[in-house]
Design an enzyme around this catalytic site. Structure first.
Site, PDB file in Angstrom:
ATOM      1  N   ASP A 114       0.834  -1.199   0.000  1.00 58.54           N
ATOM      2  CA  ASP A 114       0.000   0.000   0.000  1.00 58.54           C
ATOM      3  C   ASP A 114       0.873   1.255   0.000  1.00 58.54           C
ATOM      4  O   ASP A 114       0.631   2.206  -0.747  1.00 58.54           O
ATOM      5  CB  ASP A 114      -0.910  -0.014   1.232  1.00 58.54           C
ATOM      6  CG  ASP A 114      -1.709   1.274   1.373  1.00 58.54           C
ATOM      7  OD1 ASP A 114      -2.594   1.527   0.539  1.00 58.54           O
ATOM      8  OD2 ASP A 114      -1.429   2.035   2.321  1.00 58.54           O
ATOM      9  N   GLU A 140      -1.947  -5.298  -3.579  1.00 62.93           N
ATOM     10  CA  GLU A 140      -0.964  -4.567  -2.776  1.00 62.93           C
ATOM     11  C   GLU A 140       0.076  -5.516  -2.189  1.00 62.93           C
ATOM     12  O   GLU A 140       1.272  -5.190  -2.125  1.00 62.93           O
ATOM     13  CB  GLU A 140      -1.677  -3.798  -1.665  1.00 62.93           C
ATOM     14  CG  GLU A 140      -2.512  -2.635  -2.185  1.00 62.93           C
ATOM     15  CD  GLU A 140      -3.246  -1.891  -1.094  1.00 62.93           C
ATOM     16  OE1 GLU A 140      -3.445  -0.670  -1.264  1.00 62.93           O
ATOM     17  OE2 GLU A 140      -3.622  -2.515  -0.079  1.00 62.93           O
TER      18      GLU A 140
END
Length: 238
Positions: free
Chosen positions: A55, A127
């Site tokens: 992320d 992610e």
């Protein structure tokens, strides 16, 4: 990890256009917490830590791209564009484009309730894969890999004010309502040097061309072909 799982992950690495030095890192990125809990695995063996890292990396790479590409945009506009590009939906679209759900390790509950195609799980896995590639390689490698997936989204967000439209899905849904014909995407030709290739793609139904497009990779060319087909069918995507 056994040899069967290693063989199972080979097609995914090919789709990613990245082959892991440590295949265990990829396997961890694909291990959902529900699977880890059911099998009493340590928290380090599920993908949540890699998701946390990924992320951050996604946001850094997209932010850096926007900062360099659009030097006269104020901070507020750059933030809005990044939010439109880096979101659960766009991350899930990337996951679906490489059939990521097929390779996930899920607990029985998630498996039985459609977890393999749930946007939240796919977005998190995207992610985690980003984090895994970074751990396995370096920043430049993951930067190039990410931008190959997100650059078209960024340009669309800047020029049209909204996120990249998945023209292929929209075309498929439109045609499925009208015909049972088979939709296929065909590479017509490649041109240009290796570092700056253009891919000319046609979209056909029952072997008849209904749209053509050009992109910097096959996926982008397919999207542009689908967009032209939608325009020719009367939809307003100009």
């Amino acid at each position: 990890m056994d040899n069967e799982r290693i063989r199972e992950l080979e097609p995914l690495q090919k789709r990613l256009n990245y082959y892991f030095n440590d295949i265990e890192v990829l396997d961890t990125a694909l291990t959902h917490s529900s699977y880890a809990n059911e099998h009493n695995l340590h928290i380090s063996k599920c993908n949540e830590r890699l998701e946390f890292l990924g992320d951050t990396i996604v946001n850094i790479i997209v932010s850096q791209y926007l900062y360099k590409k659009y030097p006269f945009y104020p901070e507020g506009e750059l933030t809005k564009i990044r939010a439109k590009v880096v979101c659960e939906h766009s991350l899930a679209l990337v996951a679906r484009s490489i059939d990521l759900g097929k390779y996930l390790l899920l607990g029985k509950g998630e498996e039985s309730t459609g977890g393999r195609d749930r946007e939240s799980i796919l977005g998190d896995a995207s992610e985690a894969i980003t984090g895994a590639v970074f751990i396995d390689s370096d920043f430049d490698t993951v930067n190039n890999l990410l931008l190959s997936n997100f650059e078209a989204d960024i340009v669309h967000a800047v020029t049209k004010g909204n996120l990249f439209i998945d023209y292929k899905t929209e075309l498929q849904e439109k045609l499925q309502r009208a015909t049972k014909g088979k939709i296929e995407y065909v590479l017509v030709k490649e041109e240009g040097p290796d570092h700056n290739k253009l891919f000319h793609m046609d979209v056909t139904i029952n072997k008849e061309t209904i749209g053509s497009g050009v992109g910097r990779n096959k996926k982008e060319g397919e999207q542009m072909a689908a967009k032209e087909a939608l325009i020719l069918l009367g939809d307003d995507y100009e």
